[in-house]
Design a protein around this motif. Structure first.
Motif, mmCIF file in Angstrom:
data_model
loop_
_atom_site.group_PDB
_atom_site.id
_atom_site.type_symbol
_atom_site.label_atom_id
_atom_site.label_comp_id
_atom_site.label_asym_id
_atom_site.label_seq_id
_atom_site.Cartn_x
_atom_site.Cartn_y
_atom_site.Cartn_z
ATOM 1 N N GLY A 150 0.785 -1.235 0.000
ATOM 2 C CA GLY A 150 0.000 0.000 0.000
ATOM 3 C C GLY A 150 0.813 1.279 0.000
ATOM 4 N N PHE A 151 2.054 1.194 -0.473
ATOM 5 C CA PHE A 151 2.890 2.399 -0.552
ATOM 6 C C PHE A 151 2.776 3.055 -1.917
ATOM 7 C CE2 PHE A 151 4.581 0.808 3.321
ATOM 8 C CZ PHE A 151 5.188 1.879 3.952
ATOM 9 N N TYR A 152 3.053 4.356 -1.925
ATOM 10 C CA TYR A 152 3.048 5.142 -3.158
ATOM 11 C C TYR A 152 4.418 5.784 -3.329
ATOM 12 C CZ TYR A 152 -1.968 4.576 -3.397
ATOM 13 O OH TYR A 152 -3.220 4.035 -3.505
ATOM 14 N N PHE A 153 4.742 6.118 -4.589
ATOM 15 C CA PHE A 153 6.033 6.714 -4.910
ATOM 16 C C PHE A 153 5.839 8.176 -5.270
ATOM 17 C CE2 PHE A 153 9.284 7.506 -8.325
ATOM 18 C CZ PHE A 153 10.404 7.482 -7.505
ATOM 19 N N CYS A 154 6.469 9.069 -4.509
ATOM 20 C CA CYS A 154 6.348 10.508 -4.783
ATOM 21 C C CYS A 154 7.399 10.925 -5.797
ATOM 22 C CB CYS A 154 6.500 11.329 -3.510
ATOM 23 S SG CYS A 154 6.576 13.106 -3.854
ATOM 24 N N GLU A 155 6.956 11.545 -6.889
ATOM 25 C CA GLU A 155 7.881 11.924 -7.968
ATOM 26 C C GLU A 155 8.188 13.420 -8.014
ATOM 27 O OE1 GLU A 155 7.000 10.186 -11.847
ATOM 28 O OE2 GLU A 155 5.895 8.580 -10.859
ATOM 29 N N THR A 156 7.732 14.160 -7.033
ATOM 30 C CA THR A 156 8.025 15.594 -7.039
ATOM 31 C C THR A 156 9.520 15.810 -6.828
ATOM 32 O OG1 THR A 156 5.854 16.029 -6.077
ATOM 33 C CG2 THR A 156 7.469 17.814 -5.957
ATOM 34 N N PRO A 157 10.208 16.476 -7.788
ATOM 35 C CA PRO A 157 11.668 16.592 -7.707
ATOM 36 C C PRO A 157 12.180 17.201 -6.399
ATOM 37 C CG PRO A 157 10.914 17.265 -9.877
ATOM 38 C CD PRO A 157 9.678 17.054 -9.035
ATOM 39 N N ASP A 158 11.516 18.224 -5.889
ATOM 40 C CA ASP A 158 12.050 18.863 -4.688
ATOM 41 C C ASP A 158 11.349 18.426 -3.405
ATOM 42 O OD1 ASP A 158 9.708 20.113 -5.252
ATOM 43 O OD2 ASP A 158 10.496 22.152 -5.208
ATOM 44 N N CYS A 159 10.621 17.319 -3.456
ATOM 45 C CA CYS A 159 10.012 16.764 -2.244
ATOM 46 C C CYS A 159 10.937 15.653 -1.729
ATOM 47 C CB CYS A 159 8.617 16.210 -2.543
ATOM 48 S SG CYS A 159 7.823 15.462 -1.105
ATOM 49 N N GLY A 160 11.250 15.685 -0.444
ATOM 50 C CA GLY A 160 12.184 14.723 0.141
ATOM 51 C C GLY A 160 11.597 13.341 0.360
ATOM 52 N N VAL A 161 10.285 13.217 0.191
ATOM 53 C CA VAL A 161 9.618 11.935 0.377
ATOM 54 C C VAL A 161 9.869 11.048 -0.836
ATOM 55 C CG1 VAL A 161 7.361 10.799 0.604
ATOM 56 C CG2 VAL A 161 7.810 12.950 1.794
ATOM 57 N N VAL A 162 10.151 9.764 -0.580
ATOM 58 C CA VAL A 162 10.256 8.828 -1.693
ATOM 59 C C VAL A 162 9.023 7.918 -1.712
ATOM 60 C CG1 VAL A 162 11.613 7.001 -2.789
ATOM 61 C CG2 VAL A 162 12.774 8.903 -1.657
ATOM 62 N N TYR A 163 8.783 7.233 -0.587
ATOM 63 C CA TYR A 163 7.606 6.380 -0.501
ATOM 64 C C TYR A 163 6.730 6.843 0.662
ATOM 65 C CZ TYR A 163 10.517 3.265 -3.321
ATOM 66 O OH TYR A 163 11.323 2.747 -4.299
#
Ligand SMILES: [Zn+2]
Length: 165
Positions: free
Chosen positions: A57-70
């Motif tokens: 149930g994880f998602y992948f964040c693709e925003t270049p300047d967001c420090g979150v990956v999953y």
């Protein structure tokens, strides 16, 4: 034998019903696509993985300047770049910026080709290997998906950078 990772339709992963909020990264406010547990299990550092327990149930964040990956809003778990083994190319500005994880293409390598010869062989070479069934994006690429779309973007950027059409 599984199908090539690149043949997966973009929407194929989303046939289970998810509420809008589940897919939204709370640190950047953008909506993203789910990742398979195999991707998390391959790319998240062991201590973090153990702490999570359930890699579903994880998602992948693709925003270049967001420090979150999953992220996982149901489990309220947010994983950042430090929690991930691989460098997440779309979130890196300093070399090396990985673009294709299966065959080792970086942004520099693509830019260098364009600088030298006006074009990059990346898409053709990666495409041929993908067709031969040699890619393993689900365990090597942090997005868990095929890199070709991203490779195309990097080639386009390189051509703009060196003003070749
Ligand atoms: Zn984010």
């Amino acid at each position: 034998m599984k199908d090539s990772c690149c043949e997966i339709d973009d929407n194929a992963c989303c046939d289970s019903k998810v509420s809008e909020d589940t897919a939204i990264c709370k640190e950047c406010g953008s909506k993203w696509k789910p990742v398979n547990r195999i991707t998390l299990k391959s790319l998240v550092k062991e201590p973090t993985l153990e702490a999570i327990g359930n890699p579903d149930g994880f998602y992948f964040c693709e925003t270049p300047d967001c420090g979150v990956v999953y992220f996982n809003n149901e489990q309220q778990v947010y994983l950042h770049k430090d929690d991930v083994k691989a460098r997440v190319g779309i979130k890196e500005t300093e070399n090396p910026v990985p673009v294709c994880y299966c065959f080792g293409w970086t942004q520099e390598k693509i830019f260098e080709q364009i600088k030298q010869s006006g074009f990059s062989t990346a898409v053709r070479e990666i495409g041929a290997k993908v067709k031969a069934g040699e890619c393993t994006c689900d365990i090597k690429n942090p997005s868990g998906r095929c890199c070709i779309g991203n490779v195309n973007k990097v080639v386009k950027r390189g051509k703009e950078l060196y003003r070749v059409s």
